[in-house]
Every structure is written in structure tokens, then in C-alpha cells.
Write a protein that holds these residues in place. Sequence first.
Motif, PDB file in Angstrom:
ATOM      1  N   SER A 164       0.817  -1.222   0.000  1.00 12.44           N
ATOM      2  CA  SER A 164       0.000   0.000   0.000  1.00 12.44           C
ATOM      3  C   SER A 164       0.848   1.268   0.000  1.00 12.44           C
ATOM      4  O   SER A 164       0.341   2.356  -0.270  1.00 12.44           O
ATOM      5  N   ASP A 223      -1.703  -9.487  -4.413  1.00 14.14           N
ATOM      6  CA  ASP A 223      -2.751  -9.019  -3.502  1.00 14.14           C
ATOM      7  C   ASP A 223      -3.181 -10.208  -2.649  1.00 14.14           C
ATOM      8  O   ASP A 223      -3.751 -11.172  -3.159  1.00 14.14           O
ATOM      9  N   ARG A 227      -7.087 -10.861  -2.592  1.00 15.82           N
ATOM     10  CA  ARG A 227      -7.652 -11.364  -3.855  1.00 15.82           C
ATOM     11  C   ARG A 227      -6.903 -12.584  -4.378  1.00 15.82           C
ATOM     12  O   ARG A 227      -7.310 -13.178  -5.389  1.00 15.82           O
ATOM     13  N   TYR A 273      -1.726  -8.434  -9.580  1.00 17.18           N
ATOM     14  CA  TYR A 273      -2.433  -7.328 -10.222  1.00 17.18           C
ATOM     15  C   TYR A 273      -1.419  -6.287 -10.689  1.00 17.18           C
ATOM     16  O   TYR A 273      -0.416  -6.023 -10.020  1.00 17.18           O
ATOM     17  N   ASP A 295      -4.326  -1.997 -12.112  1.00 20.79           N
ATOM     18  CA  ASP A 295      -4.836  -2.882 -11.068  1.00 20.79           C
ATOM     19  C   ASP A 295      -5.700  -4.021 -11.609  1.00 20.79           C
ATOM     20  O   ASP A 295      -6.615  -4.487 -10.951  1.00 20.79           O
TER      21      ASP A 295
END
Length: 554
Positions: free
Chosen positions: A253, A269, A272, A276, A281
Motif C-alpha cells: 500500500s 494481492d 484477492r 495485479y 490494477d
Amino acid sequence: MKIALIDIGVSKKAVENGMEVRHFSLNNGEMVEKYKEPEEEHGTRCFKEIMANARNMNTQILDLNISDASGSLQVLPMIVAIEKAIEERVDMINISLGLTAYSQELYDICEKAAQNNIVVLSAASHKNTISFPADFNNVICVNVDQNQTEKIRTVGLSTVTVSMKDYIITENGVEFDFGSSSMACARACGYFCVTLGDAPLNDKYKVLLKKYNIKLHDTDSIQGDNTMGESEIKNILSNNKTAVVLFPETAASRIKTNMLHKNIVAYYDYERDGFYTFADDSETADFDVIMLLSSLYYDLQFPSAIKEKYKDYRIVCIGNFLGKNDNSYLYDYDKYKASEMTVLERPVIAVAGLCSGLNKADVQIELLSRLKKDGLDIKAVSNNPIGLLYDMETFNYPIELKFPDVVYSINKYMYLTEVNENMDAWLINIGGAIGQVNNLNTYNFGKLADAYFSAANIDVAVMCVNTFVDVTNLKLQLANLYKHGIENIFVVLSHNDIDATTMDYKDGLQTYYVDDEKYQQALKYVRSNIKEKVFSLKDVQNGSLYTNIIDVLS
């Protein structure tokens, strides 16, 4: 032949008939022709050793006594004494003493002596560490080798060894071998007196080159075709689209996507469970290599889920991982072998910390971003794997630090970089801490900082400290930086503080996040208790720290 003996004094009692000796001593910071009775015999013994081997009664000795009221060896008296020796037009300077802290001024005055056809000899360290001026490349460094048969053996470009088997001294009726580099230096000075004595006006360095193959040089005479060589990790990133998995998870982040290495295209990620792109993204599999980067100080288990799911990809692990790591792909200090110091020309900004987890990487990245925005070519160096994201020269943190080897290696790496690349300044994040972290980490942590402080002339130091830092200890650590000759120090107060329960962890101290109210109170307290400027992390982000650094360098 005129020789300046810079030491702690020569006793008049040792001066025999026919010997020409002039005595000088310090007076209000100046070297004046005035005898001062030496309190110890070191200088007198050096004098005797020079005269015993010079075999030339026309030899004149300038006794430059640099002892002062402090009782310890200081750099300024040594500089003043060399200046006096140059003024007196001596042929050689013998310095059987040494300092462990690098001094640009000391180097410069030795260079001035060399430019005036004055040969400077200095004793190597007795403790197998750095010693100045002996480790300068414009000074002949003298050490002891009891196994050699030659009077003088050249073992490096500007290092010679002397056998001292026959050097016996008597104290309290007891004889013993005292083959120190101090006396070896004085003996070599005597030998050189014979070599150079017949033609003192000749280029002494050419004479020594021809006789002993001693090659002294200044920075400009070092060959500029030395190649840097690239690390394996740099080759991987240069030739492959790379997806990264970051540890800790929160590191993703904080990534500055506008600064990323051009071939780092995606991140993992955790929520998820996929990779990405940084661009938009979107989920992707369009990459060649998966690189796991851990900035944590404790060992991590290799993530089996990632290993299984992406088994068709090459996976590279950088950082502390159990069972597998590819840290050997990083730059290695040991690859830059050297045996002497070279003066560096580019300004150096160093980021250091009291322990791990104090936002050093964040500070470095923010400064790097602003320096690049101002159009400067910056060479950023780090021991943190996160540095690879931003195309920094990332070094493996050495398991064992050997002195003076690591000092020479850092210095050589920096010198070769300055010679071979267009760059304006250095921005270095020094791994570890600037001092002892705990009783289990007394060696590794802190030693690398000492090595950098000795290898390079640090222009600006940024000290990252924990929120509730012990101000008394902080002042001691800052005093240590000043002692290394660092004149400009800024303090950054981290939002993290040390978890006291981890004080005895072998993996180093762990930190925890401090809420904003307590952080502001701590910031106010530290600012009111030290003289140095103290910056918050917001000050770093809004450019206040950067502005202060640029003002200093300008």
C-alpha cells in the motif's frame, strides 16, 4: 636528508654528538620551535631506529611533538605538524601513529606533501583495523612481516613490510621482542634515507618506484577503466517482467508506483489471491519472474500456496526465508576487494537508525523521489530488499563484518561508481543500527554504520529514532556521529516504538505503531530536549526535511 618525525617527542638525552635535531612542540594550536620533554619513550625509540638505519650523519631530524593536554591523539595537531614539515621543506615525514576516523583535511595535507616531493610514511594499525594516514593512497603504509628475508617488501601499491626479528628492547632488565609497525615504520624511514640520500632533489617517488615498485597516486591517477560488474538480481530485473510479493503485506500500500523499476509490472494481492498490475490494477499473468521481497528481520517460511500455484514460474526470494533465499544475487561488499582508501568526490546523504522498523526505507524513498524530481542523478544504495523496487543498488547484509576489509570494499565500490557513472550525489540507507541493539546483536548491528562512516565522508546524516526514544542515549549516539566528522545531522521521529518484550530477541528488536496523540506529545518532547532539528514523518512527506538537506548541501 631532512626528516620530520611526527610523534610524541624525542628526548634530548637521546641526541648524540654530531646529530642534528631541532625540537618543535604545540603552542596554542601552532607548531613552534620549542623543546618539550616527552612523557613517553615512543618518539625517542622511533628516532633511534631511524638514525640506526639511516647510516648518514648528515641526516637532520625535525622532532615535531604533537602531544597536548588532552592526552590523546588528535587530528588537528597532526595536520599542523605536516604543514610545518612542508614549510621546512623536509624530504620525508615519519608518522608512527594513526587515527581510526577518516579526515579529508588530513588526506589533503598528505597530498600537499606528496606534491612537494615529500615522502610520507605511516605505521599500519596494530589491531588489524583502519589507520590514517597509513591507509591513504598518497602515504606509504608500513607493516611488519617477521617471515620475510628482504629488508623491505612491497605487498601492495603503497604498502611495504619490514622484518623486525632483531628489534629487542629492554625494560626493567628484561629483554623482549617489540616488532611493532611503529618501529617498522621508523626502520623503513631509515632505509629510505639511504636509498634517497644521494639525490634528495630527484623525484623521490620515481626513485621508490624503480627501487621497490611502490606506486603512490592521487585520485586522478587511478585507472578509470575499472568495471563495476552487475549483480545477478540486476540482470534478472533488466531482462524479465517481474511480479513481486512483499513482506510485510502492508508494504504494497506504500509503493510509489511512479518510481518503480520499469520491469516490475505487478504485485501480489493477499486478499484477492492473485497478481495485479501497477498500471491499472487488473489481474495478470503476464510476467516471467516472481520475486519475493521481505524487509522483515526474522525468518519467514516460504509460502507453499504461491509455490504450488505458480510452479511454472521462476521464483526468486530476497530477504530472510527459511530453507531458501537468493540473497547471493544481491550486490556483495566482498566483491570489491581493496587494500587502500580513495577520496570520494560526490556528496553523501546517509540514512541510519537506532534499530530496525523505524521508517528508514520510507525516508530514503521520499528523499530519492524529490531529488529525482529536481533533475539530479542519484545513486541510491540500500540493504533493504524493498530498494529493488526503485532500482536501488541493493547489497546483501553481511553475516560477518571484517575490518578493515569492509571499509575498503565500500570505499572501492563508491569510487568505481563515481568513476564509471554520471551521478550527482549518494543516498545511502545503512542496514542495521548505529549502535548495539541488544546483548545478542552486539557485533552485526552497528558495525556496518561504522564502516560507512569510515569509508565515506558523510555530508548529511538522517537519524531515524523510535517515538519514545531515551533522549540521554540519543545524545550519546548523536555525539558518536559528530565524532566521526559528520557535521550536519537531522533527526526523524518514527511513528513506531520499540516493543520492550523483544529486547532479547536474537532477530532484533520489534516495533509497534504509536497513536497520533502520543506521537505528537513525543515529537514536542524530543524537539525541546535536543539541539538538532527534529522532523515528523509528515515533515518528510511534505518536503521539509528535503529542503533542509538541500540548503545544507548548497
